[in-house]
Enzyme design. Structure first.
Site, mmCIF file in Angstrom:
data_model
loop_
_atom_site.group_PDB
_atom_site.id
_atom_site.type_symbol
_atom_site.label_atom_id
_atom_site.label_comp_id
_atom_site.label_asym_id
_atom_site.label_seq_id
_atom_site.Cartn_x
_atom_site.Cartn_y
_atom_site.Cartn_z
ATOM 1 N N THR A 42 0.823 -1.206 0.000
ATOM 2 C CA THR A 42 0.000 0.000 0.000
ATOM 3 C C THR A 42 0.862 1.264 0.000
ATOM 4 O O THR A 42 1.884 1.324 0.666
ATOM 5 C CB THR A 42 -0.895 -0.024 1.255
ATOM 6 O OG1 THR A 42 -1.710 -1.187 1.189
ATOM 7 C CG2 THR A 42 -1.785 1.210 1.327
ATOM 8 N N GLU B 226 -6.952 -5.729 3.106
ATOM 9 C CA GLU B 226 -7.144 -6.918 2.267
ATOM 10 C C GLU B 226 -8.359 -6.765 1.360
ATOM 11 O O GLU B 226 -9.062 -7.738 1.075
ATOM 12 C CB GLU B 226 -7.283 -8.179 3.140
ATOM 13 C CG GLU B 226 -6.107 -8.466 4.040
ATOM 14 C CD GLU B 226 -4.813 -8.673 3.265
ATOM 15 O OE1 GLU B 226 -4.867 -9.110 2.103
ATOM 16 O OE2 GLU B 226 -3.739 -8.363 3.824
ATOM 17 N N GLY C 248 2.976 -3.065 8.577
ATOM 18 C CA GLY C 248 3.240 -3.334 9.985
ATOM 19 C C GLY C 248 4.689 -3.743 10.190
ATOM 20 O O GLY C 248 5.251 -4.482 9.386
#
Lengths: 663, 663
Positions: free
Chosen positions: A139, A421, A178
């Site tokens: 992303t 997702e 993350g």
């Protein structure tokens, strides 16, 4: 033990343990899960402080410390089965995401799935030993669900046999991964591959981002934490910006597509194979929806059996709030939903594993349906769970708002599932695309299999747009098979209507472009997908009943299933009336039956949440304790508030005291 | 300025400023509001750091510092009008609650309303000068909305002329009062009065809890902070436990009820008067619902005009996400709702002030209706706003989850409104009680006034339970008056049905007790109340249109009102079909018209949120900036994350590095 909870448990018509085994899959798995929880709870090195009392930096610190220890302990205990790893991790981190999640859950699997043998040789063991700590950088700040829009470039330079990674704009900065902010020293980076002057689309590259010794960012790399979020305080979601960073050719993951030393691009054999991972993750989210909602239900229902408030009859003691019909009407549909989603989750997981084997064998036939189903069910279940968790929180009154209830944490941890997702609305439209395609195939004479096979009947049976007074489709509102049929008809009605409207716009005098017609009908397409998913969920719940052999368990789960189906109709009466599937009189009957079933579920509500089998530590909620000892524990918890470290806050003397003389 | 926003603004069919004046009430009020905001923004002593980067203790510290300064500055600027105080406060604290809220908003007003002249003489000036800092301690750990359940006792001892305050159980500990945890040195305490051996019910007492010089808790008082919550991080919500604390008789607030020196209890003249305050606060919450939702809409709609994603037509540039029908269908109903609630909020506030004057004059006739209406509308608007804020957040995709979007803050600050000042379901049932009572009055031949006057017709017109094929009530789906009538008929139908069912249960062979019949039908009673409130909201929105003189503003607000009414029908088609108010064919038409109206609102959406007139600082959102400069600002914001204070987090060397050699 709170006497009200003892009384509730004694009144249940079934043994919760039998249902726990059903939810886990077998008694053996239940026992193994408890055994693994014991390994964590009995290990003094995993002592736990409520993270709500810590600052964000402290939460990250505590989490990374635990994660490091967790990896070490899992190896000591020889835990390597993916499901057991999942359990161990969630016991250590009490259901919260942690900084190594992406390394363990995406970086390592990506190496296994997309790296060549040479690359695996070179990278896997260092990554396994946490010398390489990786994240998955897909992303970007300006680009999410629509992957083709990603802007990061990887330009091949044959003169040095290197790729040059670059972030051409602010919106191209990688955003959200993350473990990127502080933890990782490598990243799988998705970038547009340019070679021999042409863009070849997205490819994955292994990019070192921090020095493996000093952990300092490497030259040309700007990397850091994206700042506080609604939740995920333990996770260092990060940003990553490249200023012409060079990596060797060998760092492109080349199991499928390849770039030769001279820059020649070699296409992969099939691009459908990467679907598999998406299906897997989306089916995991279905399971997460079930678990998050069932945790919130456990807390809210236990608390509602402990809490006494108001009066039903004047002068009598305050009743348990679970005795109010309005409270039952809030919580029992969510309880039924949590059960429905548990069964859908395990169905999805089984189906994924079954089809994976076929994919390995080269049979991709079922993949499109599974892909569409996982997209729609991901959206359907995560939306419902998301709203349901907050309903549970508010059903706990003011105390739900305290962090001690545990529900705010469940909510902020779960809610990104609606977005990541694949954003839910986009997911519903993907499912709709499959449904419309299937309908068109039927019209062209094809016979469909699987969940969409109901569309086969469409040419035969009348899809009837409007009710005919006095007639109805539904024969018996207590017959679950009959209800499944009604849900099926509703889905067929909405799918056909939406598909016809898209088609009519394209073929109208105005000759709308297909894409514009799609957009113009997308609200109805989403509605059709939702109805399809709703049908699948009701059907899977009903089918599960046949596997339940214990008579008492079967009886209560059948009631719960019937309740789920009828409540769903009562919340969508407009559809069923409009489609002519119910008469107005039957709507009255359904609504009445829903209320009657509240009374059937009431004596079993506590046992039904006990069957989810969450330990107090896992639940992390003062309100949801198994023993129902709520108020004393809330008082003890409050005393630990950081603001209570001193009796007198110095700010009083600093700001208020001097003011008194001034005013 | 982002070029897409400039283009949107240029395309609007009306001047947002004209609508801002309507929302504020007059151009003068708009200007004065902006002037007051200028006083805060141009004052360097109110410099602002994003609280999301601070720990909870730091947030409290910063807030109390600002609050002290705020009180001083308001006096310097001579700001004393309640609405201007409200503005000033919300500009200083950027819409967040603060530690002196209860002192200013409840403690001081309680002194004014419930203290005798002697008590005011003694207490008001010290409180005004912040020597006495007070809170309002009503809710207990085990008791909230149901006031009669409160357990704290105040027992009169005539021998010393003192009251003895006591917390007999853990569940009786006062819990939640804002400013109690660290800030206050006094509290208004609600306790069960015992005198001459009898309980006389709840009374309010002024109780010193901390030493006015040292700020140490007084003997017998256990007081502190209740710990972290979902939001309200700036506020020290507290607990308070009394171990037989004695206060002089003169500290009972005795404007109405009294205890004589010998312990004789003197009843108040009327207990309806305290209703006034509740009505006032609940009507304030209606306004809060409007403001919170309009802030979230401003952010989501501006961002949707800036964000480009996916494709509608293959190969063309990514469109603004506001061009997706599904995105419009998420956001425009919320935009319309925000407008509707703004108008309902100002109606409630006007009505409160009008009726207050009558109450002063001894005319309590309209109070029961206003009380019921404020309860229902508090619940109706706060539920809708609560869900709507989260929809706005999720409509911003991943970035909505970042604290930089500002929406998580809006949500956690707003969501307690569904619970405090009367839990929403309980509120709906209070409204239902009034509706059922009104219906019974009509049956007894009484003629009703006000919002329930539609029940007058009930005996005449058929309340028709089921649709008759081919006939319908609604003549023209584009006639707002006709739609208001349909909402009215739906409300009447549901109120009458619920009331009849309650009655039937009482009069049935089983002879159910009235209270049990009420509980057994409470789901339907809530549904009836919701329909009543929905009708009131649609009606007030439609009535507001007649006051809008500017032609362009009138045109767009009329479309928005029509859209609100039709969307509400399309979301509740079951009711309208079941009640025979619409045919299935009309439902199709309504659903189509809703989609058509999306296209009417689309070019005006940005101007409609501009008209709410939130400055960037008030909005506190990177995504919602007026100039649309989103990504650069997000990057700047992220760099300030506490985790970015050092490039290399020491935890890497502390936990991960040593592990590498061990694995």
């Amino acid at each position: 033990m709170n006497p009200y909870l003892s009384r509730e448990r004694a009144a249940a018509s079934f043994n919760p343990e039998t249902i726990t085994y059903i939810l886990d899959g077998s008694p053996e798995r239940t026992h193994r899960r408890r055994e693994i929880e014991g390994l964590v709870l009995n290990d003094p090195s995993f002592q736990h402080e409520d993270p709500n009392f810590l600052s964000r930096s402290e939460r990250y610190e505590v989490a990374i410390k635990k994660s490091a220890l967790m990896v070490q302990k899992m190896r000591e205990h020889g835990i390597s089965d993916p499901e057991e790893i999942y359990w161990f991790k969630s016991f250590v981190h009490r259901g919260r995401p942690e900084p190594l999640d992406i390394h363990l859950g995406m970086f390592l699997p990506t190496l296994l799935n997309q790296a060549t043998p040479e690359q695996q040789e070179r990278l896997f063991m260092p990554a396994w030993n946490l010398e390489i700590i990786g994240t998955y950088a897909q992303t970007e700040m300006g680009h999410g669900t629509h992957l083709r829009g990603l802007e990061t470039t990887a330009t091949y330079d044959p003169s040095t046999q290197e790729f040059i990674l670059n972030s051409p704009t602010v919106s191209s900065i990688k955003w959200w991964p993350g473990g990127l902010g502080k933890t990782s020293n490598h990243a799988v980076v998705l970038a547009q591959l340019y070679t021999q002057g042409e863009c070849k689309g997205l490819q994955a590259f292994i990019v070192p981002i921090r020095h493996m010794g000093t952990h300092e960012p490497l030259p040309g790399v700007v990397v850091g934490d994206i700042g506080p979020k609604f939740g995920y305080d333990e996770t260092d979601n990060g940003f990553l910006k490249f200023d012409k960073v060079r990596i060797p050719r060998e760092n492109m993951l080349m199991k499928y597509a390849k770039v030769e030393p001279d820059g020649t691009y070699v296409k992969p054999l099939s691009d459908k194979l990467t679907y598999g991972t998406m299906v897997f993750i989306r089916s995991m989210i279905v399971g997460d929806s079930a678990r998050s909602l069932s945790r919130a239900c456990t807390i809210a229902i236990r608390y509602s059996a402990v809490r006494h408030q108001s009066e039903i009859r004047a002068g009598e003691p305050e009743p348990q709030i679970l005795d109010f019909q309005t409270q039952q009407y809030k919580l029992f549909p969510l309880l039924a939903t949590a059960y429905a989603f548990q069964f859908v989750g395990s169905y999805m997981s089984h189906t994924y594993h079954r089809i994976s084997a076929e994919i390995q064998a080269g049979n991709l036939n079922e993949l499109p349906e599974l892909h569409a189903l996982s997209a729609g069910l991901k959206a359907f279940t995560s939306w419902a769970a998301n709203a349901g968790i907050e309903e549970c929180r508010m059903a706990c009154g003011g105390h739900g708002y305290s962090r001690s209830s545990g529900i705010p944490d469940i909510y902020v941890t779960f809610t990104p599932s609606c977005t990541y997702e694949g954003e839910n609305t986009v997911m519903m439209l993907q499912t709709a695309r499959f449904l419309v395609k299937s309908y068109i195939a039927v019209l062209a004479g094809k016979q469909l299999d699987g969940t969409v096979s109901y569309l086969n009947d469409v040419s035969q049976h009348r899809v009837q747009p409007h009710p005919v007074a006095g007639r109805s489709f539904l024969k018996d509102i207590n017959d679950i098979q009959n209800l499944v049929e009604a849900y099926k008809q509703r889905a067929a009605w909405l799918v056909v209507a939406a598909a016809k409207n898209v088609n009519a716009d394209v073929e109208s005098a105005r000759k709308m472009r297909k894409e514009d017609a799609w957009n113009k009908n997308s609200v109805d397409l989403v509605r059709a997908s939702e109805a399809h998913c709703h049908y699948v969920v009701v059907r899977l719940f009903a089918e599960k009943l046949s596997e339940v052999l214990d008579v008492a368990a079967h009886r209560i789960l059948s009631s719960l299933c019937l309740f789920y189906a009828l409540h769903g109709i009562s919340k969508n009466t407009g559809d069923f009336l409009q489609a002519g599937l119910l008469t107005a009189l039957q709507v009255d009957q359904v609504q009445q039956r829903v209320k009657d079933l509240l009374a059937v579920i009431r004596p079993n509500a506590l046992a039904l949440v006990d069957a989810f089998d969450y330990s107090d530590t896992q639940l992390g909620s003062v309100l949801g304790r198994y023993d129902g000892n709520v108020y004393e524990n809330m008082f003890e918890w409050a005393k630990k508030s950081p603001l209570n470290k001193t009796q007198v806050h110095e700010s009083f003397h600093k700001y208020l005291k001097p003011l008194q003389s001034k005013l």
